[in-house]
Write a protein that holds these residues in place. Structure first.
Motif, PDB file in Angstrom:
ATOM      1  N   GLY A  16       0.817  -1.208   0.000  1.00 15.60           N
ATOM      2  CA  GLY A  16       0.000   0.000   0.000  1.00 15.60           C
ATOM      3  C   GLY A  16       0.845   1.250   0.000  1.00 15.60           C
ATOM      4  O   GLY A  16       2.078   1.184   0.079  1.00 15.60           O
ATOM      5  N   PRO A  17       0.213   2.406  -0.076  1.00 17.95           N
ATOM      6  CA  PRO A  17       0.947   3.672  -0.169  1.00 17.95           C
ATOM      7  C   PRO A  17       1.735   4.017   1.088  1.00 17.95           C
ATOM      8  O   PRO A  17       2.653   4.832   1.032  1.00 17.95           O
ATOM      9  CB  PRO A  17      -0.157   4.705  -0.427  1.00 17.95           C
ATOM     10  N   ALA A  18       1.385   3.406   2.228  1.00 15.70           N
ATOM     11  CA  ALA A  18       2.098   3.706   3.474  1.00 15.70           C
ATOM     12  C   ALA A  18       3.261   2.747   3.717  1.00 15.70           C
ATOM     13  O   ALA A  18       3.932   2.828   4.742  1.00 15.70           O
ATOM     14  CB  ALA A  18       1.134   3.648   4.659  1.00 15.70           C
ATOM     15  N   ALA A  19       3.508   1.837   2.785  1.00 12.09           N
ATOM     16  CA  ALA A  19       4.570   0.844   2.960  1.00 12.09           C
ATOM     17  C   ALA A  19       5.938   1.524   2.986  1.00 12.09           C
ATOM     18  O   ALA A  19       6.138   2.564   2.354  1.00 12.09           O
ATOM     19  CB  ALA A  19       4.522  -0.177   1.830  1.00 12.09           C
ATOM     20  N   PRO A  20       6.900   0.928   3.707  1.00 13.80           N
ATOM     21  CA  PRO A  20       8.229   1.529   3.793  1.00 13.80           C
ATOM     22  C   PRO A  20       9.078   1.331   2.548  1.00 13.80           C
ATOM     23  O   PRO A  20      10.093   1.991   2.374  1.00 13.80           O
ATOM     24  CB  PRO A  20       8.858   0.811   4.993  1.00 13.80           C
ATOM     25  N   GLY A  21       8.674   0.410   1.660  1.00 18.46           N
ATOM     26  CA  GLY A  21       9.487   0.114   0.483  1.00 18.46           C
ATOM     27  C   GLY A  21       8.769   0.409  -0.820  1.00 18.46           C
ATOM     28  O   GLY A  21       7.541   0.351  -0.907  1.00 18.46           O
ATOM     29  N   GLY A  22       9.554   0.717  -1.852  1.00 18.28           N
ATOM     30  CA  GLY A  22       8.985   1.043  -3.153  1.00 18.28           C
ATOM     31  C   GLY A  22       8.280  -0.121  -3.811  1.00 18.28           C
ATOM     32  O   GLY A  22       7.333   0.061  -4.582  1.00 18.28           O
ATOM     33  N   LEU A  23       8.721  -1.344  -3.516  1.00 15.41           N
ATOM     34  CA  LEU A  23       8.133  -2.533  -4.131  1.00 15.41           C
ATOM     35  C   LEU A  23       6.651  -2.660  -3.778  1.00 15.41           C
ATOM     36  O   LEU A  23       5.802  -2.891  -4.646  1.00 15.41           O
ATOM     37  CB  LEU A  23       8.917  -3.757  -3.650  1.00 15.41           C
ATOM     38  N   GLU A  24       6.333  -2.499  -2.496  1.00 14.96           N
ATOM     39  CA  GLU A  24       4.937  -2.626  -2.057  1.00 14.96           C
ATOM     40  C   GLU A  24       4.079  -1.472  -2.574  1.00 14.96           C
ATOM     41  O   GLU A  24       2.892  -1.643  -2.865  1.00 14.96           O
ATOM     42  CB  GLU A  24       4.870  -2.683  -0.527  1.00 14.96           C
ATOM     43  N   ILE A  25       4.691  -0.303  -2.678  1.00 11.07           N
ATOM     44  CA  ILE A  25       3.976   0.859  -3.221  1.00 11.07           C
ATOM     45  C   ILE A  25       3.666   0.628  -4.704  1.00 11.07           C
ATOM     46  O   ILE A  25       2.559   0.896  -5.178  1.00 11.07           O
ATOM     47  CB  ILE A  25       4.811   2.139  -3.017  1.00 11.07           C
ATOM     48  N   PHE A  26       4.649   0.104  -5.433  1.00 12.49           N
ATOM     49  CA  PHE A  26       4.478  -0.209  -6.857  1.00 12.49           C
ATOM     50  C   PHE A  26       3.302  -1.160  -7.062  1.00 12.49           C
ATOM     51  O   PHE A  26       2.431  -0.932  -7.909  1.00 12.49           O
ATOM     52  CB  PHE A  26       5.770  -0.834  -7.394  1.00 12.49           C
ATOM     53  N   ASN A  27       3.264  -2.251  -6.297  1.00  9.56           N
ATOM     54  CA  ASN A  27       2.200  -3.245  -6.446  1.00  9.56           C
ATOM     55  C   ASN A  27       0.822  -2.637  -6.200  1.00  9.56           C
ATOM     56  O   ASN A  27      -0.139  -2.921  -6.922  1.00  9.56           O
ATOM     57  CB  ASN A  27       2.424  -4.399  -5.465  1.00  9.56           C
ATOM     58  N   GLU A 271      21.229   1.397  -7.654  1.00  8.38           N
ATOM     59  CA  GLU A 271      19.854   1.009  -7.375  1.00  8.38           C
ATOM     60  C   GLU A 271      19.170   0.624  -8.672  1.00  8.38           C
ATOM     61  O   GLU A 271      19.617   0.989  -9.761  1.00  8.38           O
ATOM     62  CB  GLU A 271      19.097   2.158  -6.704  1.00  8.38           C
ATOM     63  N   ALA A 272      18.057  -0.093  -8.535  1.00  8.74           N
ATOM     64  CA  ALA A 272      17.305  -0.484  -9.723  1.00  8.74           C
ATOM     65  C   ALA A 272      16.668   0.735 -10.387  1.00  8.74           C
ATOM     66  O   ALA A 272      16.707   0.895 -11.610  1.00  8.74           O
ATOM     67  CB  ALA A 272      16.238  -1.503  -9.356  1.00  8.74           C
ATOM     68  N   PHE A 273      16.087   1.626  -9.574  1.00  9.39           N
ATOM     69  CA  PHE A 273      15.403   2.788 -10.142  1.00  9.39           C
ATOM     70  C   PHE A 273      15.627   4.042  -9.294  1.00  9.39           C
ATOM     71  O   PHE A 273      16.365   4.930  -9.673  1.00  9.39           O
ATOM     72  CB  PHE A 273      13.902   2.501 -10.286  1.00  9.39           C
ATOM     73  N   GLY A 274      14.978   4.114  -8.148  1.00 13.69           N
ATOM     74  CA  GLY A 274      15.022   5.324  -7.328  1.00 13.69           C
ATOM     75  C   GLY A 274      13.698   6.059  -7.428  1.00 13.69           C
ATOM     76  O   GLY A 274      13.595   7.121  -8.046  1.00 13.69           O
ATOM     77  N   LEU A 275      12.658   5.470  -6.817  1.00 10.70           N
ATOM     78  CA  LEU A 275      11.288   5.973  -6.961  1.00 10.70           C
ATOM     79  C   LEU A 275      11.128   7.400  -6.451  1.00 10.70           C
ATOM     80  O   LEU A 275      10.312   8.173  -6.965  1.00 10.70           O
ATOM     81  CB  LEU A 275      10.327   5.037  -6.220  1.00 10.70           C
ATOM     82  N   THR A 276      11.914   7.776  -5.440  1.00 11.03           N
ATOM     83  CA  THR A 276      11.768   9.121  -4.874  1.00 11.03           C
ATOM     84  C   THR A 276      12.089  10.209  -5.905  1.00 11.03           C
ATOM     85  O   THR A 276      11.598  11.333  -5.792  1.00 11.03           O
ATOM     86  CB  THR A 276      12.669   9.303  -3.642  1.00 11.03           C
ATOM     87  N   ILE A 277      12.890   9.871  -6.905  1.00 14.29           N
ATOM     88  CA  ILE A 277      13.243  10.854  -7.941  1.00 14.29           C
ATOM     89  C   ILE A 277      11.997  11.323  -8.676  1.00 14.29           C
ATOM     90  O   ILE A 277      11.759  12.525  -8.842  1.00 14.29           O
ATOM     91  CB  ILE A 277      14.264  10.261  -8.936  1.00 14.29           C
TER      92      ILE A 277
END
Length: 372
Positions: A16-27, A271-277
């Motif tokens: 979900g959107p509150a997850a600590p990692g980008g992977l869970e946010i992506f899903n 890193e693979a991507f860097g979602l915060t960018i």
């Protein structure tokens, strides 16, 4: 005919959107977008994930929140959790109701990919790790060439997969523009956000801010032993009236956090991507980034931010000064270009469109083979 899609998420954290990692946010965002479009999608994740109609719980509670803080504080115990994951994902693959759906694996556990390949199930695996990860080499050793060809690998940046030996295509991450708002009202701070581990490079951001005499607001939280140790030794002693700790930034407040002078992306390892960018740029905030992850594929030098040679703190300082020296009109134009770049190239809509093309291709191939 709609393609039946099963997005399989990590179950260590809630998705979900509150997850600590980008992977869970992506899903979460991909599943939500497909659900909104009326696609035949299921999201397999933990039961305490952000609620969606398409959510199918693999476990009632994410493995992290089913353990005590004392248990999680010891990194060795994460190996025990991995074996729990093995059992849960093995059961998922054995369930025949999943065998006629396109399985989209998004996790750092390679067992379900291996088992699905052995059964010849239609699937793809988005690579959220670096391709040098031991797991991919093990997969290549255990699976036949034909079985490896059945795994449709998706890289999230060109840099990530440049030496990947198997067939792949690249689909960049995208953000939901409804959740990240552009604004001409922003703080006078530089910002950094991430996990408190040496690899994420918070220390470099702090060093650069101090050298430049600038304010830095830090988003992050230390939870497990190595994070706490790094925070206590390398971050906490550096905090002062200019270097401030914001704490963990929830997804519903990230848009406000990103309204700053610029984001510093100072990862010490690739890193693979860097979602915060792209999250920051969606809010109009330029990015000063080491040339790691997808930084060079997203940032237009001097137009939407600055690319710095890895580990060059003085380079970060120089870029911070360049941001400060921009006339107000030019800086606002840079902010607008940031938003426009994300709208045109890195939106959730664009990302979902590309995944739907892949799902359809895999499913049609599966039906064709099944009919023979």
């Amino acid at each position: 005919m709609k393609v039946p899609i099963s997005i399989v998420s990590n179950i260590f954290n809630p998705t979900g959107p509150a997850a600590p990692g980008g992977l869970e946010i992506f899903n979460y965002y991909l599943a939500r977008e497909l659900e909104k479009r009326g696609e035949d999608v299921k999201l397999f994740a933990s039961g305490d994930s952000q609620k969606l109609r398409c959510l199918v719980p693999l476990v009632d509670k994410s493995l992290q929140f089913s353990k005590s803080k004392e248990f999680l504080f010891d990194p060795w115990n994460y190996r025990k959790i991995t074996f729990e994951e093995f059992a849960i994902f093995a059961k998922f693959i054995e369930d025949k109701s999943n065998h006629n759906r396109v399985l989209h694996f998004n996790m750092d556990n390679f067992l379900p990919v291996y088992l699905a390949a052995k059964k010849g199930l239609p699937m793809l695996n988005t690579i959220h790790l670096l391709t040098k990860s031991l797991g991919y080499r093990i997969l290549g050793d255990l699976l036949t060439e034909e079985e490896m060809r059945s795994v449709h690998f998706i890289g999230v940046s060109k840099r990530q997969v440049k030496d990947f030996p198997y067939n792949y295509r690249v689909i960049h991450h995208g953000v939901d523009l409804r959740d990240f708002h552009y604004s001409d009202n922003f703080s006078n701070n530089f910002i950094w956000i991430g996990r408190f581990v040496e690899a994420k490079g918070c220390s470099d951001a702090i060093a650069a801010a101090k050298k430049a005499g600038e304010k830095l607001e830090i988003g992050g939280e230390a939870k497990i032993k190595n994070e706490v140790e790094y925070f206590e030794s390398s971050i906490k002693p550096e905090l002062n009236r200019k270097i401030k700790l914001k704490g963990f930034v929830k997804q519903n407040t990230r848009s406000d956090f990103y309204q700053a002078k610029a984001l510093i992306f100072s990862s010490k390892k690739d890193e693979a991507f860097g979602l915060t960018i792209i999250e920051a740029m969606a809010c109009g905030t330029p990015v000063i980034a080491y040339a790691r992850g997808a930084a060079s594929e997203v940032i237009k030098e001097g137009k939407t931010g600055f690319i710095i040679q890895p580990d060059d703190v003085n380079g970060l300082v120089s870029a911070m000064k360049k941001i400060n020296q921009l006339p107000a009109k030019e800086y606002l134009a840079m902010r607008k270009r940031c938003r426009e770049n994300i709208e045109k190239n890195f939106s959730l809509k664009i990302m979902a469109d590309r995944y739907l093309e892949v799902y359809n291709e895999i499913y049609q191939d599966f039906l064709s083979k099944k009919s023979k």
